[in-house]
Motif scaffolding. Structure first.
Motif: not given
Length: 331
Positions: A55-72
């Motif tokens: 939230r806020g003036r410079y808000g928007g969306y981001r991924l949770a810190p440390g998140y990585r796509m799982p192996p295929l």
């Protein structure tokens, strides 16, 4: 894959680059409105991707810190099938310069696979090879292939700029019926109204210089077989030499030296005698055929052309000279 699904994946890729992205920025990059961006973020949350709303003036969306796509997660057989498909693409009919797209796709696949499976596939890449060398390809062929595939699927005519085997350039309007990969090249089967309403022609993709979609539509003939049309068209192509032989060997033995892309074989009837096979092929040059006949190591009869007999005799004389006893060594 639908357009919306593609954009959801595009949103995930943008967010994986890190940082917080404003809704306005995401909407501009995805080509949608801000309400749609919020809906796409909700789709990612439903898939278990930890998208955080800031939230806020410079808000928007981001991924949770440390998140990585799982192996295929692919089974060994699934991963092998995909990787072999990419390797064969580079050999059987490349449509990008130097197979760069196949190589980069294979590299991406290996990066996201579990390490144990990745090491096994690396072993395959390091030890496997193909007898056929990949032919040079131009990157423009990929765009041509996709444009012609779309036209064939949607059944609308196209304008082709084409250069034939003699080097003659022409512009023509055709009705694309289908695309076929054969002998390391891509071919288009298409009706050519200028040559006759029912005339079907075969065009080599690497000789197509440009494609323009045209208005209108057409119907593909019922039961039309693009593969049969390409093979028939290639069989009718004029060659410098028509070669016909009889070889005392079965088809399996002959095929080790003359594949189906080079020669047609027909067994000859015999009454409890040795197997003979009728061999027919077309060639621009004859100089390579005597060596193949020698490699067959079976009796043969040359029916035509007569000049092939002399080439075989010439090779026999040379081999006889090479096999002669060496001259005594002078001290």
């Amino acid at each position: 894959m639908t357009t919306s699904a593609t954009r959801v994946l595009a949103l995930l890729e943008i967010l994986q680059n890190g940082g917080t992205r404003t809704v306005a920025d995401l909407a501009g990059r995805l080509g949608v409105d801000e309400r749609t961006v919020r809906r796409y973020a909700g789709h990612l949350l439903e898939l278990g991707v930890p998208v955080e709303s800031v939230r806020g003036r410079y808000g928007g969306y981001r991924l949770a810190p440390g998140y990585r796509m799982p192996p295929l997660m692919l089974t060994d057989e699934e991963a092998l099938a995909v990787l072999l498909g990419l390797l064969v693409t580079r050999r059987a009919g490349p449509v990008t310069a130097s197979g760069a797209a196949s190589e980069s796709a294979a590299a991406k696949l290996r990066r996201v696979l579990p390490k144990a499976l990745g090491r096994r596939l690396e072993a395959l890449l390091e030890t496997a090879d193909f007898t056929a060398r990949p032919r040079p390809a131009e990157a423009r062929e990929a765009g041509l292939l996709l444009a012609l595939a779309e036209a064939a699927r949607d059944r609308h005519p196209v304008a082709l700029a084409y250069t034939d085997r003699t080097g003659r350039r022409s512009d023509r309007t055709v009705r694309p019926y289908g695309l076929v990969a054969h002998g390391g090249r891509w071919y288009l089967t298409a009706a050519d109204p200028a040559a006759g309403e029912a005339e079907v022609r075969t065009f080599r993709l690497d000789r197509v210089n440009g494609v323009t979609a045209l208005p209108g539509s057409f119907e593909t003939p019922a039961g039309f077989d693009p593969v049969a049309a390409v093979l028939d068209g290639l069989a009718r192509t004029p060659w410098a030499h028509e070669v016909r032989l009889r070889v005392m060997a079965d088809e399996r033995h002959i095929r080790r030296h003359l594949p189906a892309t080079v020669a047609t074989l027909s067994p000859l009837p015999s009454d409890d005698g040795p197997d003979w096979t009728d061999v027919r092929l077309r060639a621009e040059r004859l100089d390579w055929i005597p060596g193949v006949l020698a490699a067959l190591d079976r009796p043969f009869v040359i029916e035509r052309p007569a000049e092939l007999r002399e080439l075989v005799r010439s090779l026999a004389r040379r081999l006889d000279e090479y096999a002669a006893d060496p001259a005594p060594h002078s001290p």
